[in-house]
Design a protein around this motif. Structure first.
Motif, PDB file in Angstrom:
ATOM      1  N   ARG A 142       0.871  -1.170   0.000  1.00 53.97           N
ATOM      2  CA  ARG A 142       0.000   0.000   0.000  1.00 53.97           C
ATOM      3  C   ARG A 142       0.903   1.212   0.000  1.00 53.97           C
ATOM      4  O   ARG A 142       1.566   1.513   0.992  1.00 53.97           O
ATOM      5  N   GLY A 143       0.961   1.898  -1.149  1.00 57.84           N
ATOM      6  CA  GLY A 143       1.921   2.978  -1.284  1.00 57.84           C
ATOM      7  C   GLY A 143       3.328   2.422  -1.187  1.00 57.84           C
ATOM      8  O   GLY A 143       3.694   1.471  -1.883  1.00 57.84           O
ATOM      9  N   ASP A 144       4.144   2.996  -0.313  1.00 60.13           N
ATOM     10  CA  ASP A 144       5.517   2.520  -0.125  1.00 60.13           C
ATOM     11  C   ASP A 144       5.611   1.431   0.938  1.00 60.13           C
ATOM     12  O   ASP A 144       6.680   0.837   1.124  1.00 60.13           O
ATOM     13  N   ALA A 145       4.516   1.174   1.642  1.00 62.17           N
ATOM     14  CA  ALA A 145       4.530   0.160   2.703  1.00 62.17           C
ATOM     15  C   ALA A 145       4.416  -1.237   2.105  1.00 62.17           C
ATOM     16  O   ALA A 145       3.735  -1.446   1.097  1.00 62.17           O
ATOM     17  N   GLU A 146       5.073  -2.197   2.738  1.00 67.74           N
ATOM     18  CA  GLU A 146       5.039  -3.583   2.261  1.00 67.74           C
ATOM     19  C   GLU A 146       4.895  -4.523   3.450  1.00 67.74           C
ATOM     20  O   GLU A 146       5.437  -4.264   4.532  1.00 67.74           O
ATOM     21  N   ALA A 147       4.158  -5.609   3.254  1.00 73.30           N
ATOM     22  CA  ALA A 147       3.932  -6.594   4.316  1.00 73.30           C
ATOM     23  C   ALA A 147       3.934  -7.980   3.705  1.00 73.30           C
ATOM     24  O   ALA A 147       3.774  -8.147   2.489  1.00 73.30           O
ATOM     25  N   ARG A 148       4.096  -8.988   4.562  1.00 67.96           N
ATOM     26  CA  ARG A 148       4.123 -10.375   4.105  1.00 67.96           C
ATOM     27  C   ARG A 148       3.127 -11.184   4.916  1.00 67.96           C
ATOM     28  O   ARG A 148       3.062 -11.062   6.139  1.00 67.96           O
ATOM     29  N   LEU A 149       2.339 -12.006   4.215  1.00 69.32           N
ATOM     30  CA  LEU A 149       1.433 -12.945   4.861  1.00 69.32           C
ATOM     31  C   LEU A 149       1.772 -14.353   4.388  1.00 69.32           C
ATOM     32  O   LEU A 149       2.079 -14.562   3.206  1.00 69.32           O
TER      33      LEU A 149
END
Length: 340
Positions: A142-149
């Motif tokens: 989301r935008g510059d944010a990144e996450a891992r699931l």
């Protein structure tokens, strides 16, 4: 309601338990490690009691009461790891058949958004249902944010595509015992096994993890899943998800630092921030279009039609050509959409 009562009776749920007053058997449990004063929270979802018919446009699995309970449970949790248990797979998207959260895309997006918006610490999804095992991973941005699931699917202990029960015992496929004739072996599921192997190649399983050497991390025989946590020093730690075969041997595994799972640690996002932009999750590559999935399905069905039709080669060749053409068109369409 009768099924719920019988289920709770079977697991010896106390008569005064809150689970007996809910529309569904969902519940959560805290698993504490007294040595380190750290804990994991086990969240058990009920995806059957309130599920809408699959023909429902914009349908849901949980129902608003369970959604409210889930959000309150996750918001109040102080656990270091969260095990989110769903009877149906969550991450796989746009599969042409079967059950899973992909059947209700808005509910799937709502669940993933909830895990990321609340910044749930180290979420790991546990699932089953599909009669094989696999390790799944999604990258969310989301935008510059990144996450891992990540998700581990184990299914099942007694039935799987690579295993069949027979009189006097059982065997893992391929290679049934020599006392079975070719026809008997085929009837026991060898054909189904190879069809499933072909499906793994032909269909776009974009969320399935691949090992360092590029091998897809799935297992068709009897299996069970294992999740282990090494706490380490605060706030470090790691979680390992593993598929074990029917003999207990490790078939596939993947390890992650706790800090690498879910959205980056921090305060819960406000509703205004969440509305400003939603998280988008994808697998190893961008999600395929519906046209691409249909083209892949044609590719999967074409050799099956070849085997069934036998000497009638003309229609089969036409079907193969159609499948190849649709696949090429879908690729071009996906490339244009990505460029736009």
């Amino acid at each position: 309601n009768t099924s719920q009562r019988l289920f709770l009776d079977f697991i010896d749920e106390p008569a005064g338990s809150a689970r007996r007053t809910r529309a569904g058997v969902y519940e959560s449990h805290d698993l504490a490690d007294a040595r380190t004063n750290r804990s994991a929270k086990l969240v058990l979802l009920d995806v059957r009691y309130s599920r809408d018919p699959y023909t429902t446009r914009g349908g849901d699995f949980l129902g608003e009461a369970q959604w409210a309970w889930l959000e309150a449970t996750l918001r109040a949790s102080k656990a270091d790891v969260h095990l989110i248990v769903s009877g149906l797979q969550v991450l796989p998207h746009r599969r042409p058949f079967g059950e899973g959260w992909f059947r209700f895309p808005s509910a799937r997006a709502r669940l993933l958004e909830l895990l990321l918006r609340l910044r749930v610490r180290a979420p790991v999804i546990l699932s089953g249902d599909v009669h094989y095992a696999e390790l799944l991973e999604a990258t969310c941005t989301r935008g510059d944010a990144e996450a891992r699931l990540v998700e581990i699917t184990s299914s099942g202990l007694t039935h799987a595509f690579g295993h069949r029960h027979v009189d006097g015992g059982a065997f893992d496929l391929p290679g049934p015992p020599s006392q079975f004739s070719l026809i008997e072996s085929a009837a026991q599921g060898v054909l189904g096994y190879w069809l499933m192997r072909w499906a793994q190649i032909a269909m776009p399983f974009r969320y399935r993890r691949r090992a360092g050497g590029g091998a897809a991390q799935y297992h068709l025989g009897l299996n069970f899943g294992e999740v282990s946590v090494a706490w380490g020093e605060q706030p470090a730690g790691a979680v390992t998800i593993r598929i074990r075969d029917g003999h207990g041997n490790s078939a596939h595994a993947a390890a992650f630092a706790l800090s690498d799972l879910g959205a980056a640690a921090g305060p819960e996002e406000s509703a205004e921030a969440a509305d400003a932009g939603h998280w988008t999750c994808r697998g190893r590559r961008a999600d395929p279009s519906d046209a691409h999935v249909r083209a892949r399905l044609c590719l999967f069905l074409a050799p099956i039609a070849l085997g069934l039709l036998g000497p009638t080669v003309g229609p089969v060749l036409a079907a193969c050509a159609c499948a190849a053409a649709r696949r090429r068109r879908a690729r071009r369409r996906d490339a244009r959409a990505k460029a736009d």
